[in-house]
Design a protein around this motif. Sequence first.
Motif, PDB file in Angstrom:
ATOM      1  N   GLU A  59       0.778  -1.300  -0.068  1.00 17.19           N
ATOM      2  CA  GLU A  59      -0.020   0.002   0.015  1.00 17.19           C
ATOM      3  C   GLU A  59       0.959   1.263  -0.069  1.00 17.19           C
ATOM      4  N   GLY A  60       2.213   1.042   0.128  1.00 16.78           N
ATOM      5  CA  GLY A  60       2.919   2.163   0.388  1.00 16.78           C
ATOM      6  C   GLY A  60       4.038   2.032   1.041  1.00 16.78           C
ATOM      7  N   PRO A  61       5.326   2.429   0.875  1.00 16.50           N
ATOM      8  CA  PRO A  61       6.577   2.407   1.539  1.00 16.50           C
ATOM      9  C   PRO A  61       6.303   3.225   2.725  1.00 16.50           C
ATOM     10  N   LYS A 103       4.084  -4.867  -7.648  1.00 19.63           N
ATOM     11  CA  LYS A 103       4.944  -3.850  -7.574  1.00 19.63           C
ATOM     12  C   LYS A 103       5.109  -2.996  -6.334  1.00 19.63           C
ATOM     13  N   GLY A 104       4.024  -2.866  -5.742  1.00 21.24           N
ATOM     14  CA  GLY A 104       3.920  -2.280  -4.266  1.00 21.24           C
ATOM     15  C   GLY A 104       4.715  -3.010  -3.364  1.00 21.24           C
ATOM     16  N   ALA A 105       4.747  -4.223  -3.277  1.00 25.19           N
ATOM     17  CA  ALA A 105       5.635  -4.871  -2.306  1.00 25.19           C
ATOM     18  C   ALA A 105       7.034  -4.825  -2.540  1.00 25.19           C
ATOM     19  N   LEU A 106       7.355  -5.049  -3.755  1.00 23.31           N
ATOM     20  CA  LEU A 106       8.809  -4.820  -4.355  1.00 23.31           C
ATOM     21  C   LEU A 106       9.247  -3.331  -4.150  1.00 23.31           C
ATOM     22  N   ALA A 107       8.517  -2.234  -4.162  1.00 25.09           N
ATOM     23  CA  ALA A 107       9.051  -0.868  -4.123  1.00 25.09           C
ATOM     24  C   ALA A 107       9.153  -0.626  -2.609  1.00 25.09           C
ATOM     25  N   PRO A 319     -11.309   7.316   0.696  1.00 21.55           N
ATOM     26  CA  PRO A 319     -11.328   7.269  -0.782  1.00 21.55           C
ATOM     27  C   PRO A 319      -9.920   6.892  -1.233  1.00 21.55           C
ATOM     28  N   ASP A 320      -9.076   7.081  -0.324  1.00 22.13           N
ATOM     29  CA  ASP A 320      -7.601   6.472  -0.888  1.00 22.13           C
ATOM     30  C   ASP A 320      -7.076   5.176  -0.293  1.00 22.13           C
ATOM     31  N   HIS A 321      -7.756   4.698   0.626  1.00 21.10           N
ATOM     32  CA  HIS A 321      -7.612   3.702   1.352  1.00 21.10           C
ATOM     33  C   HIS A 321      -6.518   3.696   2.190  1.00 21.10           C
ATOM     34  N   ASN A 322      -6.226   4.886   2.655  1.00 24.37           N
ATOM     35  CA  ASN A 322      -5.214   5.227   3.512  1.00 24.37           C
ATOM     36  C   ASN A 322      -5.974   5.493   4.772  1.00 24.37           C
ATOM     37  N   SER A 367       6.474   9.235  11.508  1.00 26.16           N
ATOM     38  CA  SER A 367       6.297  10.328  10.217  1.00 26.16           C
ATOM     39  C   SER A 367       4.792  10.056   9.791  1.00 26.16           C
ATOM     40  N   ILE A 368       3.679  10.864  10.226  1.00 26.33           N
ATOM     41  CA  ILE A 368       2.391  10.456   9.728  1.00 26.33           C
ATOM     42  C   ILE A 368       1.720  11.438   8.849  1.00 26.33           C
ATOM     43  N   GLY A 369       2.544  12.213   8.292  1.00 26.14           N
ATOM     44  CA  GLY A 369       2.096  13.674   7.583  1.00 26.14           C
ATOM     45  C   GLY A 369       1.019  12.763   6.362  1.00 26.14           C
ATOM     46  N   PHE A 370       1.464  11.929   5.895  1.00 21.18           N
ATOM     47  CA  PHE A 370       0.532  11.311   4.697  1.00 21.18           C
ATOM     48  C   PHE A 370      -0.746  10.793   5.037  1.00 21.18           C
TER      49      PHE A 370
END
Length: 381
Positions: A59-61, A103-107, A319-322, A367-370
């Motif tokens: 889902e994101g690094p 691709k997400g896991a590899l990133a 909406p962005d699943h975060n 770091s939680i700004g995102f």
Amino acid sequence: MGTQDYDVIVVGLGAMGSATAYHLTRRGYRVLGLDANARQHKNGSSHGSSRIIREAYMEGPDYVPIVQRAYELWRELEAETGQKLLNITGCLTIGAPDSAFVKGALASCQRFNLPHEYLSGPEINRRFPGYTLPEDLHAVLEPNGGFLFPEECVMAHLDLAARHGAEIRHEEAVLSYSAPGENEVIVETAQGRYQAERLVITTGPWAAELLAELGIPLEVWRIVNAHFEPEDPARFQPANFPVWLLEAPEGDFYGFPALPGQGIKLGRHDLGEITTPQTINRNVDPAEIKLLKDLVDKYMAGGAATFSKSLTCMYTMTPDHNFVLDRHPAHPNVVYGCGFSGHGFKFAAAIGEILAQMAVDGQTTQSIGFLSAARFRQPVR
């Protein structure tokens, strides 16, 4: 009952709220925890036999440092309670080579130099005979993946919070709250009126009700899980069958190895009937079971020989699943976590630490700004 004073009130005692209460009390704060439901209820998002934990975060690094902290805290919780909560099996993130899953896991692996292997479908089938993947699917195998026992995790946090001095009150729904001062919040329930300096709101699928004034775009999904007994249990034991995530033409799915009394378990991740906590349909249709059985028959043949049981739970989606971790824009002494979008439980130990830090320190070491709610605010024209 008259007004009672605390340092922090935590509303909602599921995965995130129980962890928040624990982290606050072990730092010495006077905590009141309130939940509308009974202890160990099945009405929300923290029940059932298992939840996946994984480090190679597709889902994101940006999530990786938080989940790494969660691993540390789950192990600390195990040491403090003497309970087995975290089980390492490895995790397979499966999809086409150009899929978002792979691709997400590899990133995440590449950014944080995480241990992993990149395997073809036939290589997976040979190493883990419970899988029957076609040649066009590949997977990222991370050795640190596994699963948690969710109900035991929540109870461990709650029991330790109580041991450290928290007052835990179930079956006491919050009717309203206000923050008349920068160091004052008032929470009203049918049973009493409570006052504290800080408030943390972690009400899961009920978040849209208590946080309605913030306008956070939350949508609750009904999710179905099914359990099956395999025809050859040895092939599906945790030592031989890692937890898995699958992006396939049929949709996005996740699942677990066979556990005693549970069999294998799986569910669909990318689609759910829109619902509310008050109106969710708890009955599972045979067609919903068939969809999951057909998936196992194709990609893990023999894993679903006999249907065992099913259950429903809820995802609270953004909406962005975060996730959303933030403080009330008008009341800095009110912080909240919501919208965990079906992938939050593994983080609970760390989210509790983060929300506790936000509530009493004004900031967090992560770091939680995102994850700020600011991303949903409409720009001023």
